[in-house]
Design a protein around this motif. Structure first.
Motif, PDB file in Angstrom:
ATOM      1  N   THR A  45      23.685  -7.907  15.865  1.00  0.00           N
ATOM      2  CA  THR A  45      24.691  -7.773  16.915  1.00  0.00           C
ATOM      3  C   THR A  45      25.254  -9.143  17.274  1.00  0.00           C
ATOM      4  N   GLU A  46      24.380 -10.131  17.402  1.00  0.00           N
ATOM      5  CA  GLU A  46      24.828 -11.494  17.705  1.00  0.00           C
ATOM      6  C   GLU A  46      25.639 -12.076  16.550  1.00  0.00           C
ATOM      7  N   GLN A  47      25.215 -11.800  15.322  1.00  0.00           N
ATOM      8  CA  GLN A  47      25.924 -12.303  14.155  1.00  0.00           C
ATOM      9  C   GLN A  47      27.331 -11.711  14.090  1.00  0.00           C
ATOM     10  N   ILE A  48      27.458 -10.418  14.357  1.00  0.00           N
ATOM     11  CA  ILE A  48      28.768  -9.772  14.352  1.00  0.00           C
ATOM     12  C   ILE A  48      29.665 -10.392  15.414  1.00  0.00           C
ATOM     13  N   PHE A  49      29.098 -10.687  16.574  1.00  0.00           N
ATOM     14  CA  PHE A  49      29.852 -11.322  17.651  1.00  0.00           C
ATOM     15  C   PHE A  49      30.410 -12.673  17.181  1.00  0.00           C
ATOM     16  N   ARG A  50      29.557 -13.491  16.541  1.00  0.00           N
ATOM     17  CA  ARG A  50      30.001 -14.807  16.057  1.00  0.00           C
ATOM     18  C   ARG A  50      31.036 -14.670  14.947  1.00  0.00           C
ATOM     19  N   LEU A  51      30.836 -13.699  14.054  1.00  0.00           N
ATOM     20  CA  LEU A  51      31.759 -13.521  12.940  1.00  0.00           C
ATOM     21  C   LEU A  51      33.146 -13.077  13.410  1.00  0.00           C
ATOM     22  N   ARG A  52      33.192 -12.308  14.493  1.00  0.00           N
ATOM     23  CA  ARG A  52      34.493 -11.923  15.029  1.00  0.00           C
ATOM     24  C   ARG A  52      35.273 -13.140  15.510  1.00  0.00           C
ATOM     25  N   PHE A  53      34.572 -14.095  16.098  1.00  0.00           N
ATOM     26  CA  PHE A  53      35.236 -15.330  16.516  1.00  0.00           C
ATOM     27  C   PHE A  53      35.735 -16.114  15.306  1.00  0.00           C
ATOM     28  N   GLN A  54      34.916 -16.186  14.260  1.00  0.00           N
ATOM     29  CA  GLN A  54      35.346 -16.885  13.051  1.00  0.00           C
ATOM     30  C   GLN A  54      36.561 -16.214  12.431  1.00  0.00           C
ATOM     31  N   LEU A  55      36.596 -14.900  12.502  1.00  0.00           N
ATOM     32  CA  LEU A  55      37.706 -14.155  11.929  1.00  0.00           C
ATOM     33  C   LEU A  55      39.007 -14.468  12.655  1.00  0.00           C
ATOM     34  N   THR A  56      38.932 -14.616  13.971  1.00  0.00           N
ATOM     35  CA  THR A  56      40.146 -14.919  14.734  1.00  0.00           C
ATOM     36  C   THR A  56      40.651 -16.333  14.460  1.00  0.00           C
ATOM     37  N   THR A  57      39.763 -17.225  14.014  1.00  0.00           N
ATOM     38  CA  THR A  57      40.197 -18.581  13.684  1.00  0.00           C
ATOM     39  C   THR A  57      40.739 -18.660  12.264  1.00  0.00           C
ATOM     40  N   GLY A  58      40.699 -17.562  11.543  1.00  0.00           N
ATOM     41  CA  GLY A  58      41.326 -17.506  10.233  1.00  0.00           C
ATOM     42  C   GLY A  58      40.429 -17.815   9.061  1.00  0.00           C
ATOM     43  N   GLN A  59      39.144 -17.739   9.233  1.00  0.00           N
ATOM     44  CA  GLN A  59      38.240 -17.978   8.116  1.00  0.00           C
ATOM     45  C   GLN A  59      38.100 -16.695   7.299  1.00  0.00           C
ATOM     46  N   ALA A  60      38.614 -16.715   6.089  1.00  0.00           N
ATOM     47  CA  ALA A  60      38.652 -15.514   5.246  1.00  0.00           C
ATOM     48  C   ALA A  60      37.251 -15.059   4.851  1.00  0.00           C
ATOM     49  N   LEU A  77      31.313 -10.056   7.818  1.00  0.00           N
ATOM     50  CA  LEU A  77      31.392  -9.134   8.949  1.00  0.00           C
ATOM     51  C   LEU A  77      31.170  -7.695   8.486  1.00  0.00           C
ATOM     52  N   ARG A  78      31.798  -7.330   7.394  1.00  0.00           N
ATOM     53  CA  ARG A  78      31.616  -5.976   6.852  1.00  0.00           C
ATOM     54  C   ARG A  78      30.156  -5.721   6.472  1.00  0.00           C
ATOM     55  N   GLU A  79      29.555  -6.706   5.806  1.00  0.00           N
ATOM     56  CA  GLU A  79      28.151  -6.559   5.408  1.00  0.00           C
ATOM     57  C   GLU A  79      27.238  -6.449   6.624  1.00  0.00           C
ATOM     58  N   ALA A  80      27.512  -7.252   7.643  1.00  0.00           N
ATOM     59  CA  ALA A  80      26.681  -7.228   8.854  1.00  0.00           C
ATOM     60  C   ALA A  80      26.812  -5.886   9.568  1.00  0.00           C
ATOM     61  N   ARG A  81      28.011  -5.348   9.619  1.00  0.00           N
ATOM     62  CA  ARG A  81      28.209  -4.045  10.264  1.00  0.00           C
ATOM     63  C   ARG A  81      27.447  -2.947   9.527  1.00  0.00           C
ATOM     64  N   LYS A  82      27.488  -2.990   8.203  1.00  0.00           N
ATOM     65  CA  LYS A  82      26.771  -1.986   7.415  1.00  0.00           C
ATOM     66  C   LYS A  82      25.265  -2.113   7.604  1.00  0.00           C
ATOM     67  N   ASP A  83      24.769  -3.355   7.616  1.00  0.00           N
ATOM     68  CA  ASP A  83      23.349  -3.567   7.841  1.00  0.00           C
ATOM     69  C   ASP A  83      22.931  -3.085   9.221  1.00  0.00           C
ATOM     70  N   LEU A  84      23.768  -3.345  10.222  1.00  0.00           N
ATOM     71  CA  LEU A  84      23.473  -2.885  11.582  1.00  0.00           C
ATOM     72  C   LEU A  84      23.422  -1.356  11.622  1.00  0.00           C
ATOM     73  N   ALA A  85      24.339  -0.709  10.927  1.00  0.00           N
ATOM     74  CA  ALA A  85      24.328   0.757  10.879  1.00  0.00           C
ATOM     75  C   ALA A  85      23.053   1.270  10.214  1.00  0.00           C
ATOM     76  N   ARG A  86      22.608   0.596   9.154  1.00  0.00           N
ATOM     77  CA  ARG A  86      21.370   1.003   8.481  1.00  0.00           C
ATOM     78  C   ARG A  86      20.169   0.877   9.416  1.00  0.00           C
ATOM     79  N   VAL A  87      20.119  -0.244  10.125  1.00  0.00           N
ATOM     80  CA  VAL A  87      19.006  -0.482  11.047  1.00  0.00           C
ATOM     81  C   VAL A  87      18.998   0.565  12.151  1.00  0.00           C
TER      82      VAL A  87
END
Length: 80
Positions: free
Chosen positions: A24-39, A45-55
């Motif tokens: 959850t914390e990682q997804i939060f940080r990745l969303r910030f990175q995404l807004t700064t334009g880091q491809a 982010l996609r991988e973290a969301r899938k892992d969170l869903a699995r957990v």
């Protein structure tokens, strides 16, 4: 990919809760990175969301299996 799923399945409830919090914390940080334009952040982010869903799925399955065992145990104790 299958190794990751097996690793998550082998984890205990406490480990899964810790992973859930971490993801959850990682997804939060990745969303910030995404807004700064880091491809690169989009893929992670996609991988973290899938892992969170699995957990969350495994936690819920364990919760349901524990809940289904509890009433049966209580009935056996009251009837016996």
């Amino acid at each position: 990919m299958p190794r990751r799923i097996e690793k998550i399945r082998e984890a205990g409830v406490n480990e899964l809760n810790a992973q859930q919090k971490e993801l959850t914390e990682q997804i939060f940080r990745l969303r910030f990175q995404l807004t700064t334009g880091q491809a690169e952040a989009l893929k992670r982010l996609r991988e973290a969301r899938k892992d969170l869903a699995r957990v969350k799925t495994l936690l819920r399955a364990q919760e349901l299996s524990t809940a289904s065992q509890s009433p049966a145990t209580k009935k056996a104790q009251t009837n016996g």
